[in-house]
Design a protein around this motif. Structure first.
Motif, mmCIF file in Angstrom:
data_model
loop_
_atom_site.group_PDB
_atom_site.id
_atom_site.type_symbol
_atom_site.label_atom_id
_atom_site.label_comp_id
_atom_site.label_asym_id
_atom_site.label_seq_id
_atom_site.Cartn_x
_atom_site.Cartn_y
_atom_site.Cartn_z
ATOM 1 N N SER A 2 0.822 -1.216 0.000
ATOM 2 C CA SER A 2 0.000 0.000 0.000
ATOM 3 C C SER A 2 0.852 1.260 0.000
ATOM 4 O O SER A 2 0.398 2.328 -0.423
ATOM 5 N N GLY A 30 -1.571 4.856 -4.267
ATOM 6 C CA GLY A 30 -2.940 4.753 -4.750
ATOM 7 C C GLY A 30 -3.412 3.324 -4.884
ATOM 8 O O GLY A 30 -4.379 3.057 -5.587
ATOM 9 N N PHE A 31 -2.715 2.406 -4.201
ATOM 10 C CA PHE A 31 -3.058 0.977 -4.311
ATOM 11 C C PHE A 31 -4.450 0.694 -3.754
ATOM 12 O O PHE A 31 -5.227 -0.056 -4.352
ATOM 13 N N GLY A 80 -8.173 0.559 -3.086
ATOM 14 C CA GLY A 80 -9.369 0.898 -3.837
ATOM 15 C C GLY A 80 -9.216 0.818 -5.350
ATOM 16 O O GLY A 80 -10.140 1.168 -6.081
ATOM 17 N N THR A 81 -8.050 0.352 -5.835
ATOM 18 C CA THR A 81 -7.827 0.253 -7.282
ATOM 19 C C THR A 81 -8.007 -1.185 -7.744
ATOM 20 O O THR A 81 -8.056 -2.116 -6.935
ATOM 21 N N PRO A 82 -8.089 -1.417 -9.085
ATOM 22 C CA PRO A 82 -8.146 -2.798 -9.588
ATOM 23 C C PRO A 82 -6.971 -3.648 -9.127
ATOM 24 O O PRO A 82 -7.101 -4.860 -8.962
ATOM 25 N N GLU A 103 -5.601 -3.682 -6.197
ATOM 26 C CA GLU A 103 -5.938 -4.254 -4.891
ATOM 27 C C GLU A 103 -6.941 -5.387 -5.044
ATOM 28 O O GLU A 103 -6.838 -6.423 -4.366
ATOM 29 N N PHE A 122 -1.329 2.651 -15.769
ATOM 30 C CA PHE A 122 -0.728 3.262 -14.580
ATOM 31 C C PHE A 122 -0.359 4.696 -14.904
ATOM 32 O O PHE A 122 0.347 4.970 -15.877
ATOM 33 N N ASP A 123 -0.852 5.615 -14.103
ATOM 34 C CA ASP A 123 -0.630 7.046 -14.344
ATOM 35 C C ASP A 123 0.432 7.551 -13.377
ATOM 36 O O ASP A 123 0.183 7.727 -12.189
ATOM 37 N N LYS A 172 1.018 8.395 -18.496
ATOM 38 C CA LYS A 172 0.348 7.097 -18.545
ATOM 39 C C LYS A 172 1.252 6.037 -19.178
ATOM 40 O O LYS A 172 1.833 6.260 -20.232
#
Length: 523
Positions: A160, A165-166, A168-170, A172, A192-193, A199
């Motif tokens: 995390s 930004g891990f 709540g993302t796909p 995770e 990945f931004d 990007k």
């Protein structure tokens, strides 16, 4: 002043007084790869930071005991048991560190160690269940934000923190699916931004690694495919412009789009097949290197049990390569019209039942229940036995891939007079409705789903359809996502007057065929 009690300790230890480290023994220095001057005089908090572990918080643990990871000066992960005892002096504490036997990460990852050295793909290993980054190469760290793109800033940190930004993302969601299902997950063209790079796109896999039957680590790979994605996006944009500007030439435009899509699909197929070929080759090559080390060191006899296990691994990955090559060659023969059937009259009921019985040991080992059923005891039809065996084994292989332990696979024969139906159904994960139309396409593979239970090239069902079509039959699929799938092969009931029977079921090495056709799910 060194505590007298510490002189009797044989394990690596660290002694502190008033939260300042006053002594460590040689075994602690050997364990952590630090020298005495780097530790003595430092606060417990500072030393804990050097080890990537909060020694101060250990005092709040029940019984002052902890099992987990610390990290050496050179960032090697060590799995240890740590305990605290109080010394004779006021405010003095003795921390002992006991490394768990056979827990070194390099010994567990011998097959993939070269991937860390080559640095061609991003690779990392996380602990389970706390998802601490234990090891990573620079290619993987480049995937992170600048704060964590150096090993000294990222090793020992939870995922995390490492992947900003891990939560709540796909990413995770995928990680949690691996923890729950204990099966590998794959995501294609993950976006990945990055603030500095903009990007980027990655093909990513997360594979569980087991130790003594228990999931111990997650092995994460990430391959950047930004150029491929941008190229495909550019092709798609160009197609849109062509469609808009040339409405009067609709038929010609559609033909061009079809050709470009076909070329794109073939390109994706080449990428997929290259990956699938590389995986078993890497394992075979790594094992050969290991055998070479054993030979040079004269330790072949000492490692006999390991060598037997590695030989089995070579065999298994050789079967995988054989299956891929056989499928590619046969698809090419079918496309060019060179694949001919060797038709003979056979009792299809007995033939399919024998195949099902021959895979029961394997399905039992997977915790699956396979059942054979029929509405007739005998049905003689003309077919190529070797080809139909591959069809049935391929459909059973797919059912196994997308089933979990405790699920059921049903193989059924249904005599319909003019034709006979062979169906293979399961109550596994099923197929989404939007993907049903593409599963038989030659170069298509449903890779953009969040998980893949097993390896595969995506050409198996295309080959099955082609073989069935050569027999004058059809194949259909029914599926409900989350409830399972049913594949049904319909073959004509006709017979041939002149048989070309080169397949002898008595001499045929059925066990070899099973190991080849089920190689991508065999373990």
């Amino acid at each position: 002043m060194i505590n007298a009690y510490s002189e009797t300790i044989i394990e690596p230890y660290l002694y502190s007084c008033a939260n300042i480290v006053t002594d460590v023994n040689d075994k602690f220095l050997d364990l952590t790869e630090y020298v005495l001057s780097e530790l003595v005089g430092k606060s417990i908090k500072e030393v804990g930071s050097m080890l990537n572990f909060n020694l101060k918080s250990l005092e709040d643990k029940i019984n002052n005991n902890y099992s987990g990871y610390i990290f050496t000066k050179f960032l090697n992960a060590l799995e240890v048991d740590i305990s605290i005892s109080h010394g004779s002096e006021t405010n003095s504490k003795l921390y002992t560190f006991v490394e768990k036997p056979n827990s070194r990460l390099n010994d567990k990852l011998i097959f993939v160690e070269q991937m860390f050295v080559d640095n061609t793909s991003g690779v990392a290993v996380y602990s389970i269940p706390d998802l601490i980054l234990l090891k990573a190469n620079q290619k993987y760290l480049n995937f992170t934000y600048s704060n964590y793109n150096k090993q000294e800033n990222s090793i020992g940190k939870p995922i995390s923190e490492v992947i900003t930004g891990f939560i709540g993302t796909p990413a995770e969601v995928i990680c949690n699916s691996v923890l729950i299902s204990q099966k590998a997950s794959y995501i294609k063209e993950f976006e990945f931004d990055n603030i500095t790079k903009g990007k980027t796109y990655w093909d990513s896999t997360q594979t569980p690694i087991f130790d003594n039957g228990k999931m111990k680590y997650i092995f994460h790979t990430a391959v950047e495919v930004t150029q491929r994605v941008l190229k495909n996006q550019n092709i798609e944009n160009q197609n849109k412009i062509i469609n808009h500007q040339n409405d009067c030439h609709e038929h010609e435009i559609k033909s061009n789009i079809y050709m470009k899509e076909a070329l794109k699909s073939q390109g994706e197929f080449l990428v997929n097949i290259s990956h699938e070929l590389k995986t078993p080759l890497n394992i075979i090559f790594a094992t050969a290197q290991l055998f070479n080390v054993y030979c040079k060191s004269g330790s072949l006899d000492d490692n006999k049990d390991s060598i037997i296990k590695y030989i089995d691994s070579i065999k298994q990955n050789s079967y995988r390569l054989s299956k891929m090559i056989n499928n590619i060659v046969d698809l090419s023969k079918i496309e060019t019209g060179f694949l001919k059937l060797n038709l003979s009259n056979n009792n299809i009921v007995k033939f399919v039942e024998d195949i099902v019985m021959s895979v029961t040991n394997f399905t039992d080992s997977k915790g699956l229940n396979i059942i054979f059923d029929t509405n007739t005891e005998e049905k003689v039809i003309a077919c190529d036995q070797e080809k139909i065996e591959r069809v049935v084994l391929n459909l059973i292989s797919n059912a196994i891939k997308f089933s979990n332990a405790g699920n059921e696979i049903l193989v059924n024969i249904n005599d319909k007079d003019e034709f006979v139906e062979i169906s293979v159904s399961d109550n596994g994960i099923g197929i989404e409705k939007k993907n049903l139309d593409m599963i038989f396409d030659r170069f298509k593979q449903i890779d953009k789903s969040l998980s893949r239970n097993a390896e595969g090239t995506g050409i198996g069902l295309s080959l099955v359809k082609s073989i069935v079509k050569l027999h004058g039959g059809t194949i259909t699929v029914e599926s409900e996502y989350g409830k399972g799938s049913k594949f049904t092969v319909s073959l004509p009931s006709g017979k041939v007057s002149k048989e070309n029977k080169i397949y002898n079921s008595e001499l045929h090495a059925k066990d070899q065929s099973i190991r080849v056709e089920l190689s991508d799910v065999y373990s």
